[in-house]
Design a protein around this motif. Sequence first.
Motif, PDB file in Angstrom:
ATOM      1  N   THR A 145       0.837  -1.197   0.000  1.00 59.25           N
ATOM      2  CA  THR A 145       0.000   0.000   0.000  1.00 59.25           C
ATOM      3  C   THR A 145       0.876   1.252   0.000  1.00 59.25           C
ATOM      4  OG1 THR A 145      -1.645  -1.199   1.308  1.00 59.25           O
ATOM      5  CG2 THR A 145      -1.882   1.189   1.177  1.00 59.25           C
ATOM      6  N   PRO A 146       0.713   2.131  -0.987  1.00 56.95           N
ATOM      7  CA  PRO A 146       1.509   3.367  -1.001  1.00 56.95           C
ATOM      8  C   PRO A 146       1.168   4.243   0.209  1.00 56.95           C
ATOM      9  CG  PRO A 146       0.476   2.976  -3.140  1.00 56.95           C
ATOM     10  CD  PRO A 146      -0.176   2.047  -2.165  1.00 56.95           C
ATOM     11  N   PHE A 147       2.185   4.783   0.856  1.00 56.32           N
ATOM     12  CA  PHE A 147       1.954   5.686   1.984  1.00 56.32           C
ATOM     13  C   PHE A 147       3.230   6.477   2.241  1.00 56.32           C
ATOM     14  CE2 PHE A 147       4.036   2.158   3.963  1.00 56.32           C
ATOM     15  CZ  PHE A 147       4.672   2.636   5.103  1.00 56.32           C
ATOM     16  N   VAL A 148       3.054   7.571   2.945  1.00 64.05           N
ATOM     17  CA  VAL A 148       4.178   8.391   3.400  1.00 64.05           C
ATOM     18  C   VAL A 148       4.344   8.146   4.891  1.00 64.05           C
ATOM     19  CG1 VAL A 148       5.036  10.736   3.743  1.00 64.05           C
ATOM     20  CG2 VAL A 148       3.814  10.146   1.635  1.00 64.05           C
ATOM     21  N   PHE A 149       5.575   7.825   5.314  1.00 62.62           N
ATOM     22  CA  PHE A 149       5.835   7.567   6.723  1.00 62.62           C
ATOM     23  C   PHE A 149       6.467   8.798   7.361  1.00 62.62           C
ATOM     24  CE2 PHE A 149       8.508   5.243  10.067  1.00 62.62           C
ATOM     25  CZ  PHE A 149       7.439   5.159  10.953  1.00 62.62           C
ATOM     26  N   HIS A 150       5.798   9.341   8.377  1.00 57.77           N
ATOM     27  CA  HIS A 150       6.328  10.458   9.148  1.00 57.77           C
ATOM     28  C   HIS A 150       6.957   9.873  10.411  1.00 57.77           C
ATOM     29  CE1 HIS A 150       4.313  13.469   6.604  1.00 57.77           C
ATOM     30  NE2 HIS A 150       3.270  12.635   6.611  1.00 57.77           N
ATOM     31  N   SER A 151       8.260   9.727  10.400  1.00 60.23           N
ATOM     32  CA  SER A 151       8.976   9.068  11.487  1.00 60.23           C
ATOM     33  C   SER A 151       9.275  10.052  12.619  1.00 60.23           C
ATOM     34  CB  SER A 151      10.282   8.464  10.963  1.00 60.23           C
ATOM     35  OG  SER A 151      10.949   7.770  11.982  1.00 60.23           O
ATOM     36  N   LEU A 152       8.779   9.746  13.803  1.00 63.22           N
ATOM     37  CA  LEU A 152       8.990  10.611  14.967  1.00 63.22           C
ATOM     38  C   LEU A 152      10.231  10.142  15.716  1.00 63.22           C
ATOM     39  CD1 LEU A 152       5.251  10.732  16.088  1.00 63.22           C
ATOM     40  CD2 LEU A 152       6.498  12.430  14.756  1.00 63.22           C
ATOM     41  N   ASP A 153      11.366  10.194  15.029  1.00 61.17           N
ATOM     42  CA  ASP A 153      12.595   9.613  15.556  1.00 61.17           C
ATOM     43  C   ASP A 153      13.662  10.641  15.899  1.00 61.17           C
ATOM     44  OD1 ASP A 153      13.454  10.477  13.097  1.00 61.17           O
ATOM     45  OD2 ASP A 153      13.650   8.478  12.227  1.00 61.17           O
ATOM     46  N   GLY A 154      13.316  11.919  15.868  1.00 66.27           N
ATOM     47  CA  GLY A 154      14.289  12.961  16.158  1.00 66.27           C
ATOM     48  C   GLY A 154      15.117  13.361  14.956  1.00 66.27           C
ATOM     49  N   GLU A 155      15.042  12.583  13.887  1.00 63.42           N
ATOM     50  CA  GLU A 155      15.810  12.884  12.673  1.00 63.42           C
ATOM     51  C   GLU A 155      14.941  13.558  11.613  1.00 63.42           C
ATOM     52  OE1 GLU A 155      17.381   9.143  11.443  1.00 63.42           O
ATOM     53  OE2 GLU A 155      18.441   8.782  13.325  1.00 63.42           O
ATOM     54  N   ASN A 156      13.658  13.573  11.838  1.00 64.63           N
ATOM     55  CA  ASN A 156      12.709  14.146  10.881  1.00 64.63           C
ATOM     56  C   ASN A 156      12.764  15.668  10.955  1.00 64.63           C
ATOM     57  OD1 ASN A 156      10.487  14.936   9.383  1.00 64.63           O
ATOM     58  ND2 ASN A 156       9.051  13.528  10.355  1.00 64.63           N
ATOM     59  N   PRO A 157      13.076  16.357   9.840  1.00 60.83           N
ATOM     60  CA  PRO A 157      13.144  17.820   9.879  1.00 60.83           C
ATOM     61  C   PRO A 157      11.801  18.469  10.198  1.00 60.83           C
ATOM     62  CG  PRO A 157      13.271  17.019   7.610  1.00 60.83           C
ATOM     63  CD  PRO A 157      13.410  15.816   8.502  1.00 60.83           C
ATOM     64  N   ASN A 158      10.712  17.723   9.968  1.00 62.64           N
ATOM     65  CA  ASN A 158       9.376  18.235  10.282  1.00 62.64           C
ATOM     66  C   ASN A 158       8.838  17.605  11.566  1.00 62.64           C
ATOM     67  OD1 ASN A 158       9.208  19.792   7.835  1.00 62.64           O
ATOM     68  ND2 ASN A 158       8.861  17.872   6.750  1.00 62.64           N
ATOM     69  N   GLN A 159       9.735  17.249  12.465  1.00 61.93           N
ATOM     70  CA  GLN A 159       9.386  16.543  13.688  1.00 61.93           C
ATOM     71  C   GLN A 159       8.335  17.286  14.518  1.00 61.93           C
ATOM     72  OE1 GLN A 159      10.839  13.641  14.828  1.00 61.93           O
ATOM     73  NE2 GLN A 159      10.311  13.578  16.984  1.00 61.93           N
ATOM     74  N   ALA A 160       8.502  18.574  14.701  1.00 56.59           N
ATOM     75  CA  ALA A 160       7.597  19.336  15.556  1.00 56.59           C
ATOM     76  C   ALA A 160       6.177  19.309  15.013  1.00 56.59           C
ATOM     77  CB  ALA A 160       8.089  20.776  15.699  1.00 56.59           C
ATOM     78  N   ALA A 161       6.026  19.504  13.706  1.00 52.84           N
ATOM     79  CA  ALA A 161       4.694  19.502  13.105  1.00 52.84           C
ATOM     80  C   ALA A 161       4.074  18.112  13.154  1.00 52.84           C
ATOM     81  CB  ALA A 161       4.775  19.994  11.670  1.00 52.84           C
TER      82      ALA A 161
END
Length: 218
Positions: A25-41
């Motif tokens: 299944t196509p999806f976008v993974f927003h990883s809350l790992d501290g390395e994500n530049p959009n972590q706060a949002a």
Amino acid sequence: MLELYGHPFSSYTWKALIALYANGTPFVFHSLDGENPNQAAAYARVQEASPMGKFPLLVDGSREVFEATSIIEYLALHHPGPAPLIPADPDEAITTRMMDRVFDNYVMNAMQESVDDAIRHGQVSDEVRSRVEERVTRAYRWIDGWLADYTRPDTVSLIECAAVPALFYADWVTRIPEDCARLRQWRAHLLALPPVSRCVEDARRFRHYFPLGAPDRD
């Protein structure tokens, strides 16, 4: 495009990821790992979506679905694929949902008491260790017996999605006994499945987060 918010080392994030990977299944993974530049949002989105602000969170357009089991139910209904996550037969579906609860409540949640104790106190007390070992081992033995009549699917179902993270981490805390041969073999089989091995490998660099110390295996 579907969006999934979670952490690569999170057991319940794995549960949702396995379902997505199994069906391609196509999806976008927003990883809350501290390395994500959009972590706060990303973190703010998760915090606002559910009462306790926990991940995983699935977003499908304007629809937000939290709790891993509910995410898999949603995927089975709205984004089906070659892996039938929920059986079409109503009676089989009841059994599948029952086993999902077994792995979450009697394996994962029981094991989590040791993890929580280690986080709070830096170590696991003898009392907690004994209680967790008794509860988890009792669940292991029951599941080992259940496996005698379980016909494995060619792909994965909600059962496998729930079993993988529960058995992966619980075995780190309380080893599956030698006399539970069916369960030990099934755990090894599950970890070799491509959707599962992908989760294991993607999370490998976060193993130092495990408060009891990750064993040098798996």
